[in-house]
Design a protein around this motif. Structure first.
Motif, mmCIF file in Angstrom:
data_model
loop_
_atom_site.group_PDB
_atom_site.id
_atom_site.type_symbol
_atom_site.label_atom_id
_atom_site.label_comp_id
_atom_site.label_asym_id
_atom_site.label_seq_id
_atom_site.Cartn_x
_atom_site.Cartn_y
_atom_site.Cartn_z
ATOM 1 N N THR A 64 67.772 84.823 62.152
ATOM 2 C CA THR A 64 66.827 84.804 61.021
ATOM 3 C C THR A 64 66.909 83.463 60.281
ATOM 4 O O THR A 64 65.898 82.960 59.785
ATOM 5 C CB THR A 64 67.118 85.952 60.037
ATOM 6 N N ASN A 90 63.875 81.061 59.400
ATOM 7 C CA ASN A 90 63.643 80.768 57.979
ATOM 8 C C ASN A 90 63.644 79.276 57.701
ATOM 9 O O ASN A 90 62.954 78.807 56.792
ATOM 10 C CB ASN A 90 64.703 81.452 57.116
ATOM 11 N N ALA A 124 57.468 83.640 65.500
ATOM 12 C CA ALA A 124 57.650 84.974 64.930
ATOM 13 C C ALA A 124 57.078 86.042 65.856
ATOM 14 O O ALA A 124 57.740 87.049 66.143
ATOM 15 C CB ALA A 124 56.984 85.046 63.559
ATOM 16 N N TYR A 156 61.127 85.886 67.793
ATOM 17 C CA TYR A 156 62.071 86.523 66.879
ATOM 18 C C TYR A 156 61.752 87.991 66.597
ATOM 19 O O TYR A 156 62.626 88.857 66.723
ATOM 20 C CB TYR A 156 62.144 85.730 65.574
ATOM 21 N N HIS A 183 68.737 90.006 55.622
ATOM 22 C CA HIS A 183 68.183 88.718 56.045
ATOM 23 C C HIS A 183 66.884 88.909 56.829
ATOM 24 O O HIS A 183 65.926 88.143 56.659
ATOM 25 C CB HIS A 183 69.182 87.960 56.916
ATOM 26 N N LEU A 206 63.117 87.625 55.908
ATOM 27 C CA LEU A 206 62.297 86.845 56.837
ATOM 28 C C LEU A 206 60.915 87.468 57.006
ATOM 29 O O LEU A 206 59.909 86.747 57.018
ATOM 30 C CB LEU A 206 63.004 86.761 58.190
ATOM 31 N N HIS A 218 58.794 86.588 54.105
ATOM 32 C CA HIS A 218 58.393 85.177 54.141
ATOM 33 C C HIS A 218 57.249 84.941 55.127
ATOM 34 O O HIS A 218 56.294 84.221 54.824
ATOM 35 C CB HIS A 218 59.585 84.300 54.525
#
Length: 215
Positions: free
Chosen positions: A49, A53, A78, A82, A109, A113, A116
């Protein structure tokens, strides 16, 4: 210790370096697994993460000509790297949390993420139902829920207005530092000149007063 932030004062210590701080807080509040195997998984997920980030943190400060490419890279990473990886972890064990079926700093975390990335693309989570469920679960924890409310200490996402204000602050700080350096340089030059004069006429030392100090 290294003359930089972040620094956290806790339990009589001044803690520096982000990962050290996070590991200490996670250990203190039982968010760091029950054994070495769980801790290494938590570290793996937390580092993943953090990598993602880092791309997001840099994004608001990029020149306008680079933002479009960077945003495309963030979405691609993303959507195709991830988030599928974390969705697969949750699916593999069918539990509510990433590690050991209990809350850890890795979950926090990851949800951070998710928030965000959603600031940049509100539709990106449609293909990840287990991550959506994790976000809801974490967001409904009493302390997290309070933190997410308007008026809390939650830091807003860095938009263009924030970036401009930050640049102005840095410029002001730089100007103050430059003025200080000029003052110190003037003081050094004056001291050197005074010492030369005084060495030639020792009784006259009191007549050579520093104009910077007087002002």
């Amino acid at each position: 210790m290294f003359q930089q932030v972040p620094m956290v004062e806790m339990d009589g210590m001044k803690l520096v370096q982000t990962r050290a701080i996070l590991n200490y807080i996670a250990s203190k509040y039982d968010l760091y697994g029950k054994d070495m195997k769980e801790r290494v998984l938590i570290d793996m997920y937390a580092e993943g993460t953090a990598d993602m980030n880092e791309m997001i943190v840099r994004y608001p400060f990029l020149p306008s000509g680079e933002k479009e490419t960077s945003l495309a890279q963030i979405k691609e990473k993303a959507r195709n790297c991830y988030f599928p990886a974390f969705e697969k972890v949750l699916k593999s064990h069918g539990q509510d949390y990433l590690v050991g079926n209990r809350l850890s700093r890795a979950d926090i975390h990851l949800v951070e993420l998710v928030y965000h990335v959603e600031e940049l693309d509100s539709c990106i989570m449609i293909s990840f139902p287990l991550l959506q469920a994790l976000r809801t679960r974490i967001s409904n924890l009493p302390t997290v829920k309070k933190f997410l409310q308007p008026g809390s200490q939650r830091k807003p996402f860095e938009d263009e207005k924030y970036v401009e204000e930050l640049k102005k602050s840095f410029c002001t700080a730089a100007q103050k530092l430059y003025c200080r350096e000029l003052t110190m340089r003037s003081l050094r030059e004056w001291t050197q000149a005074r010492d030369k004069l005084v060495s030639a006429d020792p009784p006259s030392r009191n007549r050579y007063r520093c104009p910077v100090l007087i002002r």
